[in-house]
Design a protein around this motif. Structure first.
Motif, PDB file in Angstrom:
ATOM      1  N   CYS A  25       0.813  -1.291   0.041  1.00 16.17           N
ATOM      2  CA  CYS A  25       0.070   0.025   0.177  1.00 16.17           C
ATOM      3  C   CYS A  25       0.763   1.314  -0.197  1.00 16.17           C
ATOM      4  CB  CYS A  25      -1.024   0.027   1.004  1.00 16.17           C
ATOM      5  SG  CYS A  25      -0.394  -0.082   3.111  1.00 16.17           S
ATOM      6  N   ASP A  26       2.146   1.218   0.285  1.00 11.51           N
ATOM      7  CA  ASP A  26       3.013   2.251   0.375  1.00 11.51           C
ATOM      8  C   ASP A  26       3.728   2.620  -0.771  1.00 11.51           C
ATOM      9  OD1 ASP A  26       2.707   2.645   3.171  1.00 11.51           O
ATOM     10  OD2 ASP A  26       4.454   1.367   3.748  1.00 11.51           O
ATOM     11  N   ILE A  27       3.334   1.688  -2.036  1.00 10.09           N
ATOM     12  CA  ILE A  27       4.131   1.966  -3.323  1.00 10.09           C
ATOM     13  C   ILE A  27       3.099   1.832  -4.327  1.00 10.09           C
ATOM     14  CG2 ILE A  27       6.221   1.128  -2.619  1.00 10.09           C
ATOM     15  CD1 ILE A  27       5.796  -1.485  -3.911  1.00 10.09           C
ATOM     16  N   VAL A  28       1.752   2.027  -3.904  1.00 13.45           N
ATOM     17  CA  VAL A  28       0.744   1.712  -5.165  1.00 13.45           C
ATOM     18  C   VAL A  28       1.018   3.098  -6.179  1.00 13.45           C
ATOM     19  CG1 VAL A  28      -1.805   2.048  -5.630  1.00 13.45           C
ATOM     20  CG2 VAL A  28      -1.007   0.578  -3.633  1.00 13.45           C
ATOM     21  N   GLY A  29       0.762   2.785  -7.179  1.00  7.94           N
ATOM     22  CA  GLY A  29       1.264   3.793  -8.494  1.00  7.94           C
ATOM     23  C   GLY A  29       2.481   4.335  -8.619  1.00  7.94           C
ATOM     24  N   TYR A  78      -3.891  -5.099   2.072  1.00  6.77           N
ATOM     25  CA  TYR A  78      -3.001  -3.827   1.939  1.00  6.77           C
ATOM     26  C   TYR A  78      -1.537  -4.098   1.765  1.00  6.77           C
ATOM     27  CZ  TYR A  78      -6.964  -0.197   1.613  1.00  6.77           C
ATOM     28  OH  TYR A  78      -7.960   0.692   1.240  1.00  6.77           O
ATOM     29  N   THR A  79      -1.108  -5.124   2.607  1.00  6.38           N
ATOM     30  CA  THR A  79       0.007  -5.351   2.807  1.00  6.38           C
ATOM     31  C   THR A  79       0.559  -6.059   1.479  1.00  6.38           C
ATOM     32  OG1 THR A  79       0.119  -5.556   5.263  1.00  6.38           O
ATOM     33  CG2 THR A  79       1.827  -6.722   4.179  1.00  6.38           C
ATOM     34  N   HIS A  80      -0.254  -7.067   0.934  1.00 10.35           N
ATOM     35  CA  HIS A  80       0.406  -7.980  -0.062  1.00 10.35           C
ATOM     36  C   HIS A  80      -0.213  -7.486  -1.476  1.00 10.35           C
ATOM     37  CE1 HIS A  80       2.259 -10.607   2.401  1.00 10.35           C
ATOM     38  NE2 HIS A  80       1.177 -10.497   3.372  1.00 10.35           N
ATOM     39  N   PHE A  81      -1.147  -6.631  -1.641  1.00 10.16           N
ATOM     40  CA  PHE A  81      -1.620  -6.288  -2.829  1.00 10.16           C
ATOM     41  C   PHE A  81      -1.889  -4.820  -3.019  1.00 10.16           C
ATOM     42  CE2 PHE A  81      -3.923 -10.182  -2.168  1.00 10.16           C
ATOM     43  CZ  PHE A  81      -3.223 -11.292  -2.963  1.00 10.16           C
ATOM     44  N   GLY A  82      -1.486  -3.935  -2.037  1.00 10.18           N
ATOM     45  CA  GLY A  82      -1.633  -2.514  -1.997  1.00 10.18           C
ATOM     46  C   GLY A  82      -3.010  -1.882  -1.713  1.00 10.18           C
ATOM     47  N   TYR A  83      -3.858  -2.593  -1.797  1.00 15.18           N
ATOM     48  CA  TYR A  83      -5.399  -1.985  -1.813  1.00 15.18           C
ATOM     49  C   TYR A  83      -6.451  -3.342  -1.128  1.00 15.18           C
ATOM     50  CZ  TYR A  83      -4.566  -3.250  -6.649  1.00 15.18           C
ATOM     51  OH  TYR A  83      -4.070  -3.741  -7.764  1.00 15.18           O
ATOM     52  N   GLY A  84      -7.503  -2.985  -0.591  1.00 13.76           N
ATOM     53  CA  GLY A  84      -8.505  -3.851  -0.229  1.00 13.76           C
ATOM     54  C   GLY A  84      -8.979  -4.906  -1.029  1.00 13.76           C
ATOM     55  N   PRO A  85      -9.858  -5.888  -0.277  1.00 17.44           N
ATOM     56  CA  PRO A  85     -10.091  -7.360  -1.275  1.00 17.44           C
ATOM     57  C   PRO A  85     -11.028  -6.723  -2.503  1.00 17.44           C
ATOM     58  CG  PRO A  85     -11.021  -7.232   0.831  1.00 17.44           C
ATOM     59  CD  PRO A  85     -10.122  -6.111   0.802  1.00 17.44           C
ATOM     60  N   LYS A  86     -12.004  -5.498  -1.996  1.00 19.21           N
ATOM     61  CA  LYS A  86     -13.047  -5.136  -3.059  1.00 19.21           C
ATOM     62  C   LYS A  86     -12.236  -4.570  -4.188  1.00 19.21           C
ATOM     63  CE  LYS A  86     -16.979  -4.777  -0.222  1.00 19.21           C
ATOM     64  NZ  LYS A  86     -17.829  -3.545   0.131  1.00 19.21           N
ATOM     65  N   THR A  87     -11.299  -3.871  -3.995  1.00 22.07           N
ATOM     66  CA  THR A  87     -10.401  -2.937  -5.315  1.00 22.07           C
ATOM     67  C   THR A  87      -9.751  -4.490  -6.112  1.00 22.07           C
ATOM     68  OG1 THR A  87     -10.490  -1.234  -4.031  1.00 22.07           O
ATOM     69  CG2 THR A  87      -8.611  -1.499  -5.984  1.00 22.07           C
ATOM     70  N   LEU A  88      -9.063  -5.315  -5.410  1.00 22.18           N
ATOM     71  CA  LEU A  88      -8.477  -6.179  -6.150  1.00 22.18           C
ATOM     72  C   LEU A  88      -9.496  -7.112  -6.823  1.00 22.18           C
ATOM     73  CD1 LEU A  88      -5.974  -8.097  -6.328  1.00 22.18           C
ATOM     74  CD2 LEU A  88      -6.821  -9.395  -4.357  1.00 22.18           C
ATOM     75  N   ALA A  89     -10.645  -7.297  -6.281  1.00 28.27           N
ATOM     76  CA  ALA A  89     -11.405  -8.060  -7.427  1.00 28.27           C
ATOM     77  C   ALA A  89     -12.067  -7.262  -8.483  1.00 28.27           C
ATOM     78  CB  ALA A  89     -12.790  -8.522  -6.495  1.00 28.27           C
TER      79      ALA A  89
END
Length: 262
Positions: free
Chosen positions: A104-108, A195-206
């Motif tokens: 989540c600290d390096i998104v975008g 947020y730790t492993h994908f950068g955002y929550g489960p809904k955004t990932l889906a």
């Protein structure tokens, strides 16, 4: 530049030259989905869109080693014609351990690899810069990563399950509920881990993985009408698909279909 102009100019990166994926060696397969190369052929005035996929990559481009963090929406880097890029795509749940950072600290963001690995990344960058061809550069990158494996903990296996659920476009009940059932954890813990492993929550990932599922359907030999494409990709309706596609990529589903089929 206005929104309409951006949509007209955007061009999927996969169409801008020759993109190839390579299976990682057995030593790396638990940590990386693939290694890849991308030779850019189109002219420098083409606005190239790199659309989000839920992954994080190590990328060598423009003579520099970078970490390409996960994206929420399309990125439009300046890529010169003739540029030869190589990369390694982390497996779901692996990047946070290798980079020692919450995603989540390096998104975008695209961040120099030496910010994470220091002098080791600088030495690797010099080694890759001295390679004459992309295949040689990719081989050197793979070898360097193999040497690092012993220093890294195994990827978070529960996050592979979360990623698989997010990528499943078959009709089902709420994806987040299925993730919670799989892991037997609470909503807050699931959000923290995502947020730790994908950068955002489960809904955004889906949402991002559903968009990628729609692109996969566009690559199939039989082109679907847009309404049928929306249903097959798991959207509530065509308007839902169009809204998500434009927000994620700046392109409409019809534009995406035309580019992928072209």
């Amino acid at each position: 530049m206005g929104r309409t102009a951006r949509q007209e100019a955007a061009f999927l990166a996969a169409r801008a030259g020759l993109y190839r994926e390579h299976a990682p060696s057995p030593v790396l397969e638990a940590h990386f989905c693939c290694l890849w190369s991308h030779d850019i052929h189109d002219g420098p005035n083409r606005r190239i869109a790199i659309v989000p996929d839920g992954y994080c990559d190590i990328v060598w481009m423009g003579g520099r080693l970078l970490v390409a963090g996960p994206d929420r929406s399309g990125a439009f880097p300046s890529l010169a014609s003739g540029e030869k890029i190589v990369g390694a795509r982390f497996a779901p749940g692996a990047a946070a351990e290798w980079l020692k950072v919450q995603l989540c600290d390096i998104v975008g963001q695209s961040i120099p690899l030496d910010d994470f690995w220091g002098a080791a990344a600088l030495r690797l960058n010099e080694l890759l810069g001295a390679c004459a061809h992309s295949d040689e550069r990719l081989s050197q990158l793979e070898t360097a990563l193999e040497k690092e494996v012993a220093k890294r903990a195994a990827p978070a296996r529960d996050m592979a399950s979360v990623f698989a659920r997010a990528s499943d476009i078959s009709p089902c009940r709420n994806v987040t509920d299925l993730m919670l059932d799989d892991l037997s954890i609470g909503v807050r813990q699931l959000r923290r881990r995502c947020y730790t492993h994908f950068g955002y929550g489960p809904k955004t990932l889906a949402r991002i993985r559903r968009f990628q599922g729609m692109l996969s359907l566009c690559r199939s030999k039989k082109a679907l009408p847009l309404a049928a494409l929306a249903v097959a990709a798991g959207y509530s309706d065509q308007a839902h698909m169009t809204r998500d596609a434009r927000e994620i990529s700046t392109l409409t589903p019809m534009q995406l279909q035309q580019q992928i089929a072209g």
